[in-house]
Design a protein around this motif. Structure first.
Motif, PDB file in Angstrom:
ATOM      1  N   ARG A 129       0.885  -1.148  -0.007  1.00 21.21           N
ATOM      2  CA  ARG A 129      -0.183   0.022   0.086  1.00 21.21           C
ATOM      3  C   ARG A 129       1.041   1.249   0.037  1.00 21.21           C
ATOM      4  O   ARG A 129       1.626   1.487   0.837  1.00 21.21           O
ATOM      5  N   PHE A 130       0.590   2.197  -1.162  1.00 23.74           N
ATOM      6  CA  PHE A 130       1.333   3.346  -1.303  1.00 23.74           C
ATOM      7  C   PHE A 130       0.024   4.453  -0.945  1.00 23.74           C
ATOM      8  O   PHE A 130      -0.476   4.334  -1.924  1.00 23.74           O
ATOM      9  N   GLY A 131      -0.125   5.314  -0.228  1.00 26.09           N
ATOM     10  CA  GLY A 131      -0.900   6.150  -0.077  1.00 26.09           C
ATOM     11  C   GLY A 131      -2.224   5.488   0.026  1.00 26.09           C
ATOM     12  O   GLY A 131      -2.772   4.591   0.637  1.00 26.09           O
ATOM     13  N   ALA A 132      -3.293   5.780  -1.105  1.00 28.30           N
ATOM     14  CA  ALA A 132      -4.541   5.106  -1.059  1.00 28.30           C
ATOM     15  C   ALA A 132      -4.742   4.131  -2.215  1.00 28.30           C
ATOM     16  O   ALA A 132      -5.851   3.701  -2.635  1.00 28.30           O
ATOM     17  N   GLY A 356     -13.198   2.469   1.280  1.00 28.04           N
ATOM     18  CA  GLY A 356     -11.814   3.194   1.617  1.00 28.04           C
ATOM     19  C   GLY A 356     -10.519   2.206   1.417  1.00 28.04           C
ATOM     20  O   GLY A 356     -10.798   0.971   1.576  1.00 28.04           O
ATOM     21  N   ALA A 357      -9.458   2.745   1.234  1.00 24.73           N
ATOM     22  CA  ALA A 357      -8.144   2.263   1.120  1.00 24.73           C
ATOM     23  C   ALA A 357      -7.851   1.291   2.270  1.00 24.73           C
ATOM     24  O   ALA A 357      -7.583  -0.017   2.049  1.00 24.73           O
ATOM     25  N   PRO A 358      -8.049   1.745   3.381  1.00 26.18           N
ATOM     26  CA  PRO A 358      -7.624   0.706   4.559  1.00 26.18           C
ATOM     27  C   PRO A 358      -8.629  -0.216   4.766  1.00 26.18           C
ATOM     28  O   PRO A 358      -8.112  -1.542   5.093  1.00 26.18           O
ATOM     29  N   ALA A 359      -9.720  -0.206   4.460  1.00 28.78           N
ATOM     30  CA  ALA A 359     -10.926  -1.260   4.428  1.00 28.78           C
ATOM     31  C   ALA A 359     -10.316  -2.383   3.411  1.00 28.78           C
ATOM     32  O   ALA A 359     -10.644  -3.719   3.533  1.00 28.78           O
ATOM     33  N   ALA A 360     -10.117  -1.683   2.139  1.00 30.64           N
ATOM     34  CA  ALA A 360      -9.678  -2.681   0.889  1.00 30.64           C
ATOM     35  C   ALA A 360      -8.397  -3.479   1.428  1.00 30.64           C
ATOM     36  O   ALA A 360      -8.459  -4.557   0.995  1.00 30.64           O
ATOM     37  N   GLU A 361      -7.737  -2.837   2.034  1.00 28.20           N
ATOM     38  CA  GLU A 361      -6.545  -3.541   2.321  1.00 28.20           C
ATOM     39  C   GLU A 361      -6.979  -4.742   3.600  1.00 28.20           C
ATOM     40  O   GLU A 361      -6.313  -5.966   3.375  1.00 28.20           O
ATOM     41  N   GLY A 395     -15.326   1.835   6.103  1.00 29.54           N
ATOM     42  CA  GLY A 395     -13.930   1.842   6.583  1.00 29.54           C
ATOM     43  C   GLY A 395     -13.636   0.518   7.382  1.00 29.54           C
ATOM     44  O   GLY A 395     -14.543  -0.602   7.485  1.00 29.54           O
ATOM     45  N   VAL A 396     -12.648   0.427   8.093  1.00 26.14           N
ATOM     46  CA  VAL A 396     -12.154  -0.870   8.887  1.00 26.14           C
ATOM     47  C   VAL A 396     -13.164  -1.241   9.886  1.00 26.14           C
ATOM     48  O   VAL A 396     -13.634  -2.242  10.053  1.00 26.14           O
ATOM     49  N   LYS A 397     -13.517  -0.086  10.630  1.00 24.67           N
ATOM     50  CA  LYS A 397     -14.482  -0.319  11.745  1.00 24.67           C
ATOM     51  C   LYS A 397     -15.836  -0.743  11.466  1.00 24.67           C
ATOM     52  O   LYS A 397     -16.617  -1.420  12.233  1.00 24.67           O
TER      53      LYS A 397
END
Length: 457
Positions: A129-132, A356-361, A395-397
């Motif tokens: 992951r780089f940024g989003a 969002g990127a964190p959730a996708a990760e 989001g991850v939450k």
């Protein structure tokens, strides 16, 4: 040089981001195989987020060493506000990648682990992951340049379309190649990995229209097995008010799909073996055998070869079922599929939301013990949480927390099974839940212990 232009990640419309992507490759003296010419070895970064379901992903071929960030003079330029001008350095070898962060503001992550200046080793298959943006490090980027494949629900006879990235696409191609052969097919894979879709693809690829009959044999009570598969004559037993042809006759000229075949008891395995060997069945109450002609496709999430060695499955039946073998990899080994599937589910169930990127990760790195069913549940849960909180971004939450695996227990005993059935007032599903096993496993345990479930009702 690969140049990717994206919009600000704070803008809540991923379609706009993806639409503005451009890619240009600058040839260089180190482009191409870097391990002495052994093929196929064309290392690359494949962007898996953001991504459009029906479009080819961005694939960036790797050099031995490349620097990435927003600075236009770098080897890999990512025009994203969350990426630093000089963000990270990647060093490529035949074993994988060495990833170094160059003091970026947003950080560099490998499989969710933050990278420092000392660097982190990344095997091929790792998520960066780089940024989003999320990238998959792959050994051969050429296999990832095509768009994900989609099989229509109407083509397969399923309630929804089936989508595959490069890993699963290779399994589909293998399936199509053997579709015209007459040998029985054994489909191996974890629960929820897509075994029935393989069976239906085998059927749909056949030139002539023919019936498809699918059964989960683990869900058939042992006392009804012969009736369900082989049929019965009128008056053959109490309640047989009319003749019933059975699955073998219903599937004549087509495909008979037997799911969870490993859950059959040894006595039922012998009955199935005779039908396969002779291409004949005898309905209950009939005086003569009936010829049948079916393409048999069976499936299991168990290791049948190990079950044979342990004496739980007949070797002669295994040899008849496993004329051809198709193995479906679990979702955790198909990281190229996860976010394509997630975006497809999201588009169907809640197109007003975006990942969002964190959730996708988090989704890309999930273990997905329940495979596609597990992913679908996670997305449905997250959609409900996001809608309730009036959020447009998942989001991850919003994702469900992973449940700890149940503590192992010893083999169930006759007393435990009888007690559970008594407490459940003869309802097998409730008894299975009380014993913390699936209904299919409950029937298999009963067969192993010689317990007739009908006698416990």
């Amino acid at each position: 040089m690969s140049e990717i232009a994206t919009t600000d990640p704070n803008v809540p419309d991923p379609s706009d981001q993806i639409a503005q992507i451009t890619q240009t490759l600058k040839p260089g003296p180190t482009d191409g195989p870097i391990d002495g010419g052994r093929a196929p070895f064309r290392p690359a970064l494949v962007r898996i987020f953001p991504v459009l379901v029906d479009q080819p992903p961005v694939v960036c071929s790797m050099r031995r060493k490349c620097r990435l960030g927003r600075d236009p003079s770098l080897d890999l330029v990512i025009d994203d506000g969350s990426v630093s001008r000089r963000h990270a350095v990647l060093s490529t070898s035949a074993r994988g990648l060495r990833v170094f962060d160059e003091g970026s503001t947003g950080g560099t992550f490998v499989d969710g682990q933050r990278v420092g200046k000392a660097g982190v080793w990344a095997d091929f298959g790792a998520v960066l992951r780089f940024g989003a943006t999320l990238w998959l490090a792959v050994r051969d980027g050429e296999a990832y340049r095509a768009a994900p494949r989609r099989l229509a629900a109407s083509f397969l006879g399923l309630p929804r379309d089936v989508i595959a990235g490069p890993t699963l696409s290779r399994v589909w191609d293998q399936t199509i190649r053997i579709a015209t052969l007459a040998a029985p097919v054994l489909v191996l894979g974890e629960s929820g990995s897509g075994k029935e879709a393989i069976a239906r693809l085998l059927h749909a690829t056949r030139a002539a229209k023919s019936p498809f009959v699918g059964l989960n044999v683990a869900a058939i009570p042992p006392t009804l097995f012969e009736s369900v598969l082989f049929g019965h004559e009128k008056g053959a037993f109490t309640g047989a008010a009319a003749a019933h042809p059975g699955a073998f006759q219903e599937a004549c000229g087509g495909v008979l799909f037997l799911d969870e075949v490993a859950d059959l008891g040894l006595d039922l395995q012998a009955k199935l073996l005779r039908a396969i060997d002779l291409n004949q069945i005898r309905p209950i109450g009939a005086r003569a055998d009936v010829n049948v002609d079916v393409r048999l496709v069976s499936a299991t999430s168990r290791d049948l070869a190990a079950d044979c060695a342990a004496g739980h499955f007949r070797k002669d039946l295994y040899y008849r079922l496993a004329g051809l073998i198709v193995s479906v990899p679990p979702l955790r080994e198909r990281r190229d599929d996860v976010l394509v599937l997630a975006q497809s589910i999201l588009a169907d169930e809640a197109p007003q939301l975006f990942l969002g990127a964190p959730a996708a990760e988090a989704l890309a790195l999930g273990q997905w013990d329940g495979n596609v069913r597990n992913l679908r549940y996670a997305l449905s849960h997250a959609i409900g949480q996001a809608v309730a909180a009036e959020c447009r971004e998942i989001g991850v939450k919003h994702l469900p927390k992973e449940r700890a695996p149940a503590s192992p227990q010893g083999p169930l005993t006759k007393d435990q099974v009888r007690s559970a059935m008594a407490d459940a007032k003869g309802v097998a599903t409730r008894a299975a839940a009380a014993l913390d096993v699936s209904r299919a496993t409950f029937y298999r345990v009963c067969a192993r212990l010689g317990i007739e479930t009908d006698s416990l009702r």
